[in-house]
Write a protein that holds these residues in place. Sequence first.
Motif, PDB file in Angstrom:
ATOM      1  N   MET A 289       0.837  -1.194   0.000  1.00 11.44           N
ATOM      2  CA  MET A 289       0.000   0.000   0.000  1.00 11.44           C
ATOM      3  C   MET A 289       0.879   1.254   0.000  1.00 11.44           C
ATOM      4  SD  MET A 289      -3.178  -0.884  -0.031  1.00 11.44           S
ATOM      5  CE  MET A 289      -4.027   0.563   0.601  1.00 11.44           C
ATOM      6  N   ALA A 290       0.425   2.275  -0.715  1.00 11.94           N
ATOM      7  CA  ALA A 290       1.168   3.526  -0.726  1.00 11.94           C
ATOM      8  C   ALA A 290       1.037   4.220   0.626  1.00 11.94           C
ATOM      9  CB  ALA A 290       0.628   4.435  -1.826  1.00 11.94           C
ATOM     10  N   LYS A 291       2.163   4.760   1.107  1.00  9.98           N
ATOM     11  CA  LYS A 291       2.105   5.546   2.333  1.00  9.98           C
ATOM     12  C   LYS A 291       1.363   6.834   2.074  1.00  9.98           C
ATOM     13  CE  LYS A 291       4.906   7.332   6.101  1.00  9.98           C
ATOM     14  NZ  LYS A 291       6.274   7.443   6.679  1.00  9.98           N
ATOM     15  N   TRP A 292       1.658   7.469   0.977  1.00  8.02           N
ATOM     16  CA  TRP A 292       0.884   8.605   0.515  1.00  8.02           C
ATOM     17  C   TRP A 292       1.171   8.863  -0.942  1.00  8.02           C
ATOM     18  CZ3 TRP A 292       4.358  12.324  -0.914  1.00  8.02           C
ATOM     19  CH2 TRP A 292       5.566  12.392  -0.223  1.00  8.02           C
ATOM     20  N   LEU A 293       0.294   9.602  -1.561  1.00  8.95           N
ATOM     21  CA  LEU A 293       0.397   9.916  -2.977  1.00  8.95           C
ATOM     22  C   LEU A 293      -0.085  11.339  -3.186  1.00  8.95           C
ATOM     23  CD1 LEU A 293       0.669   9.083  -6.046  1.00  8.95           C
ATOM     24  CD2 LEU A 293      -1.719   8.347  -5.888  1.00  8.95           C
ATOM     25  N   LYS A 294       0.673  12.088  -3.963  1.00 11.23           N
ATOM     26  CA  LYS A 294       0.201  13.424  -4.321  1.00 11.23           C
ATOM     27  C   LYS A 294       0.552  13.694  -5.771  1.00 11.23           C
ATOM     28  CE  LYS A 294       4.220  15.968  -2.517  1.00 11.23           C
ATOM     29  NZ  LYS A 294       4.618  17.027  -1.578  1.00 11.23           N
ATOM     30  N   THR A 295      -0.169  14.612  -6.363  1.00  7.83           N
ATOM     31  CA  THR A 295       0.042  14.940  -7.763  1.00  7.83           C
ATOM     32  C   THR A 295       0.173  16.452  -7.919  1.00  7.83           C
ATOM     33  OG1 THR A 295      -2.329  15.131  -8.251  1.00  7.83           O
ATOM     34  CG2 THR A 295      -1.311  12.949  -8.499  1.00  7.83           C
ATOM     35  N   THR A 296       0.880  16.843  -8.965  1.00 10.98           N
ATOM     36  CA  THR A 296       0.949  18.247  -9.368  1.00 10.98           C
ATOM     37  C   THR A 296       0.481  18.308 -10.818  1.00 10.98           C
ATOM     38  OG1 THR A 296       3.198  18.159 -10.265  1.00 10.98           O
ATOM     39  CG2 THR A 296       2.985  18.474  -7.875  1.00 10.98           C
ATOM     40  N   ASP A 297       0.720  19.432 -11.457  1.00  8.30           N
ATOM     41  CA  ASP A 297       0.330  19.555 -12.857  1.00  8.30           C
ATOM     42  C   ASP A 297       1.156  18.658 -13.772  1.00  8.30           C
ATOM     43  OD1 ASP A 297      -1.570  21.400 -12.191  1.00  8.30           O
ATOM     44  OD2 ASP A 297      -0.365  23.151 -12.731  1.00  8.30           O
TER      45      ASP A 297
ATOM     46  N   ALA B 127      10.539   6.245  -3.058  1.00 14.66           N
ATOM     47  CA  ALA B 127       9.759   7.349  -3.606  1.00 14.66           C
ATOM     48  C   ALA B 127       9.673   7.169  -5.117  1.00 14.66           C
ATOM     49  CB  ALA B 127      10.405   8.683  -3.265  1.00 14.66           C
ATOM     50  N   TRP B 128       8.456   7.140  -5.621  1.00 12.55           N
ATOM     51  CA  TRP B 128       8.220   6.980  -7.059  1.00 12.55           C
ATOM     52  C   TRP B 128       7.805   8.333  -7.617  1.00 12.55           C
ATOM     53  CZ3 TRP B 128       8.976   2.060  -9.110  1.00 12.55           C
ATOM     54  CH2 TRP B 128       9.123   1.029  -8.166  1.00 12.55           C
TER      55      TRP B 128
ATOM     56  N   ILE C 244       3.641  15.968 -12.436  1.00 12.19           N
ATOM     57  CA  ILE C 244       4.191  14.726 -11.887  1.00 12.19           C
ATOM     58  C   ILE C 244       3.232  14.100 -10.885  1.00 12.19           C
ATOM     59  CG2 ILE C 244       6.579  15.549 -12.124  1.00 12.19           C
ATOM     60  CD1 ILE C 244       6.586  15.870  -9.027  1.00 12.19           C
ATOM     61  N   THR C 245       3.472  12.822 -10.598  1.00  9.78           N
ATOM     62  CA  THR C 245       2.904  12.187  -9.417  1.00  9.78           C
ATOM     63  C   THR C 245       4.061  11.807  -8.507  1.00  9.78           C
ATOM     64  OG1 THR C 245       2.954   9.946 -10.355  1.00  9.78           O
ATOM     65  CG2 THR C 245       0.969  11.256 -10.733  1.00  9.78           C
ATOM     66  N   PHE C 246       3.779  11.767  -7.207  1.00 11.36           N
ATOM     67  CA  PHE C 246       4.820  11.500  -6.212  1.00 11.36           C
ATOM     68  C   PHE C 246       4.224  10.556  -5.172  1.00 11.36           C
ATOM     69  CE2 PHE C 246       7.707  13.812  -2.891  1.00 11.36           C
ATOM     70  CZ  PHE C 246       8.454  12.649  -2.737  1.00 11.36           C
ATOM     71  N   GLU C 247       4.731   9.338  -5.154  1.00  8.45           N
ATOM     72  CA  GLU C 247       4.202   8.305  -4.276  1.00  8.45           C
ATOM     73  C   GLU C 247       5.333   7.718  -3.444  1.00  8.45           C
ATOM     74  OE1 GLU C 247       1.800   4.009  -4.661  1.00  8.45           O
ATOM     75  OE2 GLU C 247       2.530   5.061  -6.438  1.00  8.45           O
ATOM     76  N   VAL C 248       5.036   7.401  -2.179  1.00  7.72           N
ATOM     77  CA  VAL C 248       6.019   6.737  -1.321  1.00  7.72           C
ATOM     78  C   VAL C 248       5.433   5.415  -0.845  1.00  7.72           C
ATOM     79  CG1 VAL C 248       7.316   6.839   0.843  1.00  7.72           C
ATOM     80  CG2 VAL C 248       7.053   8.903  -0.537  1.00  7.72           C
TER      81      VAL C 248
END
Length: 298
Positions: free
Chosen positions: A1-9, A20-21, A11-15
Amino acid sequence: MAKWLKTTDTITFEVRDRIAWITMNRPEKRNALSWKGLQEIRDALLEADDLTSVHCIVLGGNGRDFCAGWDLTGGESSPVKEQQSIAQNPQSEYRSATATLDDDTWQLQRMNELRLVMFEMHKPVIAKIQGNCLANGTDIAMLADLIVVASDARIGYPPVRAQGSPPSHMWLYYMGPQWAKRMLLTGDLLRGKDAARLGLALESVPAAKLDSHVEALAKRIAAVAPDLLACNKRVVNLGLELMGMKTLQRLASEIDARGHLSAGRMQFRQSIEELGLKEAVRKRDAAFGDGMVEYSWD
């Protein structure tokens, strides 16, 4: 499971699993880069470096391509938010990339500063490359610590045929002088499998296995404590610095700016104005066929 995920215009950034992806996320543009995209990649890399839960970073691209180069249709021209075009406002105090050789060099060096964070940060970065990795896409990929490619990926710098030289130059360190010249004197492309054989990539794997292979490698790296990873990354990178790597990046920006003043580049810009970007690129590349390096390993 992802610890958290956030997106910008851009990129996506997942840990997850201490990894870190960071994924370029403009598949409709083949993940073409812009100033905003570079800044968001830089910010995500620094955040990953700061997170104690992260041991390793994977940089990739969503969709069929890693990155097809710079977004020539994006309309961005400067890393300074307040910049105004000198063509529109001759009294502007901000630099324009087309004003003078020094202004162009300044812009290119600012661009390099955004990319070089990958080299300077403490935690290791794996570049995961599928599809096209072209032009400015290679500028990013080749500053990663490890490059893993799909066997059928296409890697190269076609803009050297009409536009300039890579402003971030790692070709020499990966491939040696002759192969660096072979690639940059023609703008030809390497398949992923050949890039790995020549040292431009760590290894190549079938495209269908790329994600799982990179994840397995990242997990092996993430099993090591971050401070030890930093030690071993830094000692190798310090060796590169002793071989002039950072000085060469500064010089590469100046050489690219010089190339921007060449007659060939001026003709290419005129071709874009007369024919449109797509047709101008087709005309530029027509003499090179499919542009692939056909190299025999027998």
